[in-house]
Design an enzyme around this catalytic site. Sequence first.
Site, PDB file in Angstrom:
ATOM      1  N   CYS A  16       9.747-120.138  24.283  1.00 42.75           N
ATOM      2  CA  CYS A  16       8.892-120.269  23.098  1.00 42.75           C
ATOM      3  C   CYS A  16       8.740-118.922  22.416  1.00 42.75           C
ATOM      4  O   CYS A  16       9.248-117.900  22.887  1.00 42.75           O
ATOM      5  CB  CYS A  16       7.515-120.821  23.474  1.00 42.75           C
ATOM      6  N   ASP A 415      24.471-104.971 -14.866  1.00 43.01           N
ATOM      7  CA  ASP A 415      25.308-103.929 -15.459  1.00 43.01           C
ATOM      8  C   ASP A 415      26.386-104.667 -16.259  1.00 43.01           C
ATOM      9  O   ASP A 415      26.905-105.690 -15.806  1.00 43.01           O
ATOM     10  CB  ASP A 415      25.945-103.079 -14.360  1.00 43.01           C
ATOM     11  N   ASP A 634      28.397-103.154  -9.389  1.00 41.83           N
ATOM     12  CA  ASP A 634      29.599-103.139  -8.557  1.00 41.83           C
ATOM     13  C   ASP A 634      29.429-102.410  -7.231  1.00 41.83           C
ATOM     14  O   ASP A 634      30.341-102.351  -6.421  1.00 41.83           O
ATOM     15  CB  ASP A 634      30.790-102.551  -9.327  1.00 41.83           C
ATOM     16  N   ASP A 638      26.855 -98.118  -9.544  1.00 38.65           N
ATOM     17  CA  ASP A 638      25.485 -98.593  -9.721  1.00 38.65           C
ATOM     18  C   ASP A 638      24.626 -98.425  -8.470  1.00 38.65           C
ATOM     19  O   ASP A 638      23.534 -98.980  -8.389  1.00 38.65           O
ATOM     20  CB  ASP A 638      25.500-100.077 -10.114  1.00 38.65           C
TER      21      ASP A 638
END
Length: 749
Positions: A16, A415, A634, A638
């Site tokens: 559990c 972008d 990309d 970026d």
Amino acid sequence: MIDLKKTVLSIKGMHCASCAALVNKSLEKVPGVAKANVNFASGKAHIEYDEGETSEGKLIEVVTSAGYGASKEVDVEAERKVREKEISELKGRLIFSAIFSIPAFLLGMFLMGFPYRLILLFLLATPVQFYAGLSFYRGAWSALRNKTATMDTLIAVGTSAAYFYSVGALLGLTMEQYFETSAVLITLVILGKYLEALAKGRTSEAIRKLMDLSPKTALVERKGKEVEIPVEQVKVGDIFIVKPGGRIPVDGKVIRGGSSVDESMITGEPIPIEKIPGSKVIGGTVNKHGVLYVKAEKVGSETALAQIVKLVEEAQGSKAPIQRFADSVSAVFVPVVIGIAILTFVVWYFVASETISFALMTAVSVLVIACPCALGLATPTAIMVGTGVGAERGILIKGAEALETSKRISAVVFDKTGTLTKGKPTVTDVVSLSSASAFSEKELLSFAASVEKNSEHPLADAIVEKAKEEGAKISKASNFKSIAGKGVIAKVNGKIIALGNAKMMEEVGMGFSKAKKSESGTKSESKSKLKLLEKMAELEAEGKTVMILFVDAKPAGLIAVADTLKQTSAAAVAELKRMGIEVWMLTGDNKRTAGAVAGKLGIENVFAEVLPADKAKSVRELQRNGKIVAMVGDGINDAPALAQADIGIAVGSGTDVAIEAGSIVLMRDDVMDVVRALKLGRATMSKIRQNMFWALVYNVIGIPIAAGVLYAIYSPNGWLLSPMIAGGAMALSSVSVVSNSLTLRWAKL
């Protein structure tokens, strides 16, 4: 800064969420352990530790001393066998338990006058209690040694109370017996664990499917011969052969042959991709027609497939912030339930003056119905299924936190270049300044290409390519200088050539503002320059990026470049807006050009003229305005903006999936996958909340009923929950939570 090592241990014996919490707590106490995350659903512990202070062996010892099994994580095939063994053991215990408990149930409930009934019940219940139920006693003892309580504690205490009270009846000390109750309870709990194990096995199906993609052998060229070797023995630089219908063993580059390759199992792209010499291929994909000769470039853990599996495993083992709530509840849940069970017994026996057997059975019902399994499974099972579904569709989610955050995204920033557009611009217009000393279009291309051949900007490739097409001479440039976000300048054949936007030209003292005010220019030159400005505005209104070419500080012409929009960009923008998400476009283009492109896509919000270094500032600006931001780019240029955003969505490729900056990596070059990723996050969080709700409501409603609240209110005709029904309900709750998570596999994205 200490370099921490990461390891994953397979944990056995957890029943559990409280068990997982106990193992987690034990690991976090180890000196040198920086972080431990034990996943109950997957049965794994993800640990970060300082090798100078501890070791994997020590970590395994700690888990073992806590009463659980631990081993270094092995490959998926071996792990599958371990899981199958666990399911087989549970099945064996279930059959053994059922063989004894079913006759006990019939004898105890219906055959009241059967000869030697009590003795037979004792003989039937005892093997179930102490053989089939042995693991519960072991777990309860381990928890006691660690000064805590788990589900094993509840089951061990509850069934032992019923069993030993019944032994008292056998000895003539009490009036009633509950041998069949204790036996059936243990059987039902084991049944629940068996069904749960089967269902949990399906939550990690995606990992197994991915691993199954890798072929076991590869056909390589060795000393002029074709030799079949295990794929593990393929080395970088080896030449391997893939025949029609065969799977590509590792990542590489085609050197001979040609074919089309089905990459859908990795990227989700349904159309086979043509491969010729120079093309990249991904391990695990299927060669359709021709024979391919491939040079191995990435092997073992470096292949795209191995990286995908690693990313998915890490995501499945990660913990969403919402899980902290379940963990905090689980930490106190079992002790509270034991307290409620004791209170139930005291109230019924001492206050309400009911029989001791009545008080005992209500207390046992409370103990059994309240097992926190469903609560512990609510979050991790949904995350395992959600990340698995994403991986199958080319959407790699790096962690549970990204899934949770995706539910709250209010703004998506794209972008432009390479994300909304194809990223392969082409020259559309070359405009010469019409004057007596004007240069021809071919000469303008020659100047521009000579300067841009040293640049790495995407537009540079387009200009060089156009110059080659037109047969324009590309000369050697000297004194090359690139000004980020503005343009380039160099010396070509004794002339100073500058190419860039208006911002760059103003910086180097050659702006139009100065050109227009120059008194040295003739009237016709001024007129030509104004026409050039008009032409520039006209081209930008068409969504083209326009660069001004200067020769020796004088404007000579314009070069316009356009990038084609991706097919799905406009549809993705429309769907995001339909989902109530604000869409922004971020670009270095001037406002006029940016506005034209945004208009074609249906985007109203634009960040224009943004330098590469300032992209993260644009994201911060939205965050300061209260937006939860997803940045799509990309993953290379970026990276700062992706890292700044609440979620960074990196548009990757089939051969480069380990993009560090992104929280989510898209394997395909399809903008609609941004929508699918966010929808998947929403669907997964919806399942987690459903699971949490039912797990908590189940206990909130079940515990009072088990304690006899309805019986007390409507006495003497009130409804009382028997321990056997409570046990069945408890087992059903865990299975229902896992099954609900599995429905994510059919979610519409």
